[in-house]
Write a protein that holds these residues in place. Structure first.
Motif, short mmCIF file in Angstrom:
data_model
loop_
_atom_site.label_atom_id
_atom_site.label_comp_id
_atom_site.label_asym_id
_atom_site.label_seq_id
_atom_site.Cartn_x
_atom_site.Cartn_y
_atom_site.Cartn_z
N VAL A 169 0.84 -1.21 0.00
CA VAL A 169 0.00 0.00 0.00
C VAL A 169 0.87 1.25 0.00
N THR A 170 1.85 1.29 0.90
CA THR A 170 2.73 2.47 0.98
C THR A 170 3.59 2.58 -0.27
N ALA A 171 3.97 1.45 -0.86
CA ALA A 171 4.76 1.49 -2.10
C ALA A 171 3.96 2.16 -3.22
N ARG A 172 2.68 1.81 -3.33
CA ARG A 172 1.83 2.46 -4.34
C ARG A 172 1.68 3.95 -4.05
N LEU A 173 1.48 4.27 -2.79
CA LEU A 173 1.36 5.69 -2.41
C LEU A 173 2.64 6.45 -2.72
N ILE A 181 12.72 8.95 -1.39
CA ILE A 181 11.90 7.74 -1.48
C ILE A 181 11.72 7.11 -0.10
N GLY A 182 12.83 6.92 0.60
CA GLY A 182 12.74 6.36 1.94
C GLY A 182 12.01 7.27 2.89
N ALA A 183 12.24 8.58 2.73
CA ALA A 183 11.56 9.54 3.61
C ALA A 183 10.05 9.53 3.39
N LEU A 184 9.61 9.37 2.15
CA LEU A 184 8.18 9.31 1.86
C LEU A 184 7.55 8.07 2.45
N MET A 185 8.24 6.93 2.34
CA MET A 185 7.69 5.68 2.85
C MET A 185 7.62 5.70 4.38
N GLY A 186 8.64 6.24 5.01
CA GLY A 186 8.66 6.28 6.47
C GLY A 186 7.94 7.47 7.06
N GLY A 187 7.79 8.52 6.27
CA GLY A 187 7.18 9.74 6.78
C GLY A 187 5.74 9.94 6.39
N ALA A 188 5.07 8.85 5.97
CA ALA A 188 3.68 8.96 5.53
C ALA A 188 2.69 8.77 6.66
N ILE A 189 3.17 8.87 7.91
CA ILE A 189 2.28 8.63 9.06
C ILE A 189 1.11 9.61 9.05
N VAL A 190 1.39 10.90 8.85
CA VAL A 190 0.33 11.91 8.89
C VAL A 190 -0.66 11.70 7.76
N THR A 191 -0.15 11.52 6.54
CA THR A 191 -1.03 11.33 5.38
C THR A 191 -1.88 10.08 5.52
N GLU A 192 -1.28 8.99 5.97
CA GLU A 192 -2.02 7.74 6.10
C GLU A 192 -3.06 7.82 7.22
N ASN A 220 -6.92 7.40 6.33
CA ASN A 220 -7.19 6.05 6.82
C ASN A 220 -6.55 4.99 5.90
N ILE A 221 -5.30 5.20 5.57
CA ILE A 221 -4.56 4.24 4.73
C ILE A 221 -3.76 3.33 5.65
N HIS A 222 -3.98 2.04 5.54
CA HIS A 222 -3.31 1.07 6.41
C HIS A 222 -1.99 0.64 5.78
N GLY A 223 -1.04 1.56 5.80
CA GLY A 223 0.27 1.29 5.23
C GLY A 223 1.35 1.26 6.30
N VAL A 224 2.57 1.56 5.89
CA VAL A 224 3.71 1.52 6.81
C VAL A 224 3.56 2.57 7.91
N LEU A 239 12.92 -0.19 6.22
CA LEU A 239 13.08 1.16 5.69
C LEU A 239 14.55 1.54 5.55
N VAL A 240 15.39 1.04 6.47
CA VAL A 240 16.84 1.26 6.34
C VAL A 240 17.35 0.64 5.04
N LEU A 241 16.89 -0.56 4.73
CA LEU A 241 17.30 -1.21 3.47
C LEU A 241 16.81 -0.40 2.27
N VAL A 242 15.62 0.15 2.37
CA VAL A 242 15.09 0.97 1.27
C VAL A 242 15.97 2.20 1.06
N PHE A 243 16.37 2.86 2.14
CA PHE A 243 17.26 4.02 2.04
C PHE A 243 18.58 3.63 1.37
N LEU A 244 19.18 2.53 1.79
CA LEU A 244 20.48 2.12 1.26
C LEU A 244 20.39 1.78 -0.22
#
Length: 307
Positions: free
Chosen positions: A96-100, A240-251, A255-259, A282-287
């Protein structure tokens, strides 16, 4: 190129272990995971001792870390305190978060770079001033304000979108959340592209191309844009990593059940296995994103060579 990739992969190993160690220590040492299982009431000593024994929290921290890393390399990220495997949470959250994130990156690339090139070639003109003011406003407004405002107007008042994203989280439902998630980064991409294009437009190689009589479109696409995109690619790659890990507010807003949602739930419930497991991925995604960005440099600028 091959030797460079191998060297970078080897350099990623200590970075990965160092990052996971810091995350593990911060999550397990700075909080009391057992306290989150008992709610507002404090666990009685017998129950707390039993829970610590069941989850291995009664062992020294270094032994917990070694056990965790040993299980990690076998694909076992542990279990959340509700008994569900962390890998099962990842299987539902990361797609879900990957699509977002893909939607957000597309907005950054298409809109951000297009506006950046447009304003960079027309520096000082009204369109340049207007875009600069617009991006400054976007950067100044917090993401939760933008998200709630679009949700209220487009979803509640005008009925153009669903106020909350369904569990399927299809691409069309993620367009507005993706725009909200990418809004600040999109503004930075626009301003970064504008500055880079404006600087390179006065470079000697561009003047030479103009003097040779090359078509304007070819000068921009083959010479000016490729060199100007190097700092932009660097920003987008790390974003990219920041968007995946920083989507807490948006999700949370849509009501998106993602990362971001799972991380929020793990933090609130003090589920250390959930938090450490998700952040490890998420660390692996950053690297990996940083490695891909470094390799793209040679594609954009043939002068760059890797030893």
């Amino acid at each position: 190129m091959g030797r460079y990739v191998i060297r970078r992969l080897l350099q990623m190993i200590p970075v990965f272990f160092g990052a996971t160690l810091l995350i593990f220590l911060m999550v397990n040492v700075m909080g009391d995971p057992v306290a989150g299982l008992c709610g507002d009431r404090k666990c009685d000593p017998a129950t707390a001792a039993q829970l610590k024994s069941d989850f291995g929290l009664d062992k020294p921290v270094w032994q917990q870390y070694l056990t965790y890393m040993g299980n990690l390399f076998t694909g076992d990220f542990g279990k959340a305190f509700n008994g569900q495997k962390v890998t099962e949470l990842m299987a539902t959250a990361f797609p879900v978060t990957a699509r977002l994130t893909v939607v957000a990156i597309v907005f950054e690339v298409v809109i951000g770079i297009s506006l950046g090139v447009l304003t960079g070639l027309r520096r000082g003109r009204p369109v340049d001033t207007g875009v600069l003011l617009l991006t400054l406003v976007v950067i100044s407004i917090p993401t939760f304000v933008t998200g709630l405002l679009l949700q209220l107007l487009l979803g509640v008042k005008w009925g153009l979108i669903k106020p909350a994203v369904s569990p399927a989280a299809t691409i069309d439902e993620l367009l507005i959340p993706g725009l909200v998630l990418a809004s600040v980064s999109l503004a930075y991409v626009t301003r970064l592209t504008r500055t880079s294009v404006a600087e390179n437009a006065r470079a000697d190689y561009v003047r030479t191309a103009v003097a040779k009589g090359l078509p304007r479109r070819r000068i921009i696409s083959r010479h000016l844009l490729r060199n100007s995109l190097i700092p932009v690619v660097t920003f987008i790659g790390t974003d990219i990593g920041a968007l995946m890990g920083g989507a807490i507010v948006t999700e949370r807003i849509f009501n998106i059940h993602g990362v971001g949602y799972q991380l929020y739930q793990g933090i609130v419930r003090q589920s250390s296995q959930t938090v450490v497991g998700f952040v490890t991925v998420l660390v692996l995604v950053f690297l990996v994103a940083n490695l891909i960005v470094d390799l793209l440099y040679a594609v954009l600028d043939p002068r760059i060579r890797y030893a």
